[in-house]
Design an enzyme around this catalytic site. Structure first.
Site, PDB file in Angstrom:
ATOM      1  N   ASP A 138     -18.604  41.837 -44.780  1.00 39.61           N
ATOM      2  CA  ASP A 138     -19.402  42.185 -45.952  1.00 39.61           C
ATOM      3  C   ASP A 138     -18.492  42.374 -47.157  1.00 39.61           C
ATOM      4  O   ASP A 138     -17.295  42.674 -47.021  1.00 39.61           O
ATOM      5  CB  ASP A 138     -20.185  43.476 -45.698  1.00 39.61           C
ATOM      6  CG  ASP A 138     -21.192  43.327 -44.567  1.00 39.61           C
ATOM      7  OD1 ASP A 138     -21.617  42.182 -44.321  1.00 39.61           O
ATOM      8  OD2 ASP A 138     -21.536  44.349 -43.946  1.00 39.61           O
ATOM      9  N   MET A 139     -19.058  42.253 -48.344  1.00 37.99           N
ATOM     10  CA  MET A 139     -18.277  42.326 -49.579  1.00 37.99           C
ATOM     11  C   MET A 139     -17.389  43.573 -49.626  1.00 37.99           C
ATOM     12  O   MET A 139     -16.220  43.508 -50.006  1.00 37.99           O
ATOM     13  CB  MET A 139     -19.215  42.321 -50.799  1.00 37.99           C
ATOM     14  CG  MET A 139     -18.491  42.432 -52.123  1.00 37.99           C
ATOM     15  SD  MET A 139     -19.577  42.308 -53.564  1.00 37.99           S
ATOM     16  CE  MET A 139     -20.393  43.914 -53.492  1.00 37.99           C
TER      17      MET A 139
END
Length: 326
Positions: A138-139
């Protein structure tokens, strides 16, 4: 940019009676089954100079020829974004991803991604599916990712993920004090109402997360997690499902809870930690070409370390206060 593939093989007698799609998967295992299937249908794979159907049976001795072109990805530009490279050879690349870096371009993030960085630093990777990215973080999750530099390496690494032979271990800080480790084995799928979220759902895909306690704080727990499967947001969803959401998780953390009696420093840290406290600490895999078992481990990022330090100080101060009351 494109890459021309020209390969040839004689069908051995041991494959007599097998279908064409089965035989090419065995003879040309550097390529995925889906790619080989597409080439058969396009006519890029011939048998004794003729185009045949994927389910056509072979009898041994046939000459199979592949003449195909792999086109480079279009619509994505390389960008000079620095990469923290942990390991590199001719076949794979292991990077330590920082928080805030999106892995793959998507709506709202068309540029400034890991893929854009890879296309800039390794232009030849454009012919590899998804620029060699075989799994994602995830970012706002930090840590280790492996990238395939060739189609052959990409096929093998994807196979390891599917067969669960690639080891991925994470560290996280969760809300609440765990009594001990365990395993969450709950199926996951898209959330019924919020399409931006994943959730535990009855008819979802299998998802298995193992966890163990590293350290207990006054109101939080530092844990180590190991994935058997790799569903989107798996750790975040599973920890929230058992009521131990990750610190800083804006999507699955629920209502913010401040521990009673927390010092100003602790309050400031918890309110200011705006990303999920999750780090991909260890990666283990079989090298896609040499077959060697390889392993890497990276330190926690500075903000994660600072969070642990503050929570440790908070716990020590609380213990001292409890002792002073007797």
């Amino acid at each position: 940019m494109s890459e021309k593939i020209e390969l040839e093989a004689i069908v051995p007698g041991e494959h007599t009676g097998k279908r064409l799609d089965q035989v090419v998967a065995l003879l040309f295992s550097d390529f995925s089954r889906s790619r080989l299937q597409a080439w058969i249908k396009e006519g890029a794979i011939t048998v004794d100079g003729k185009q045949v159907k994927p389910r056509e049976k072979l009898y041994g001795g046939e000459n199979i020829v592949i003449q195909a072109t792999i086109e480079a990805m279009e619509g994505h530009e390389g960008e000079d974004i620095p990469l923290d490279i942990v390991y590199e050879d001719d076949d794979i690349l292991v990077v330590n991803k920082p928080a805030g870096l999106v892995v793959h371009p998507a709506a709202g993030h068309r540029s400034g991604t890991l893929m854009n960085a890879l296309l800039h630093h390794y232009p030849d990777i454009a012919v590899v599916p998804r620029a060699g990215i075989v799994h994602r973080l995830d970012m706002d999750t930090t840590g280790l990712m492996v990238v395939a530099k060739t189609i052959q390496a990409q096929t093998e690494l994807v196979s390891q993920l599917q067969e669960r032979t690639m080891g991925r271990e994470y560290e996280a800080v969760v809300q609440g004090v765990m009594t001990g480790g365990g395993c969450v084995e709950e199926p996951m799928g898209r959330h019924a109402r919020n399409r931006q979220k994943m959730a535990v759902v009855t008819m979802g895909k299998e998802a298995v997360t193992h966890y163990r306690v590293l350290h207990k704080f006054r109101a939080h727990t530092h844990v180590r997690l190991k994935l058997e499967t790799g569903r989107t947001h798996q750790i975040r969803v599973h920890m929230a499902h058992i009521n131990y959401p990750l610190v800083g998780d804006q999507l699955y953390g629920g209502r913010f809870r401040m521990p009673k009696g927390a010092s100003e420093e602790t309050q400031e840290m918890l309110r200011g930690f705006k990303r999920q406290a999750l780090h991909a600490k260890k990666l283990e895999l079989w090298h896609p070409v040499t077959g060697e078992l390889m392993s890497w481990e990276v330190d926690l990022p500075s903000d994660f370390k600072a969070l642990l330090d503050v929570l440790n100080t908070d716990s020590q101060q609380s213990d001292q206060f409890d002792q002073s009351t007797f």
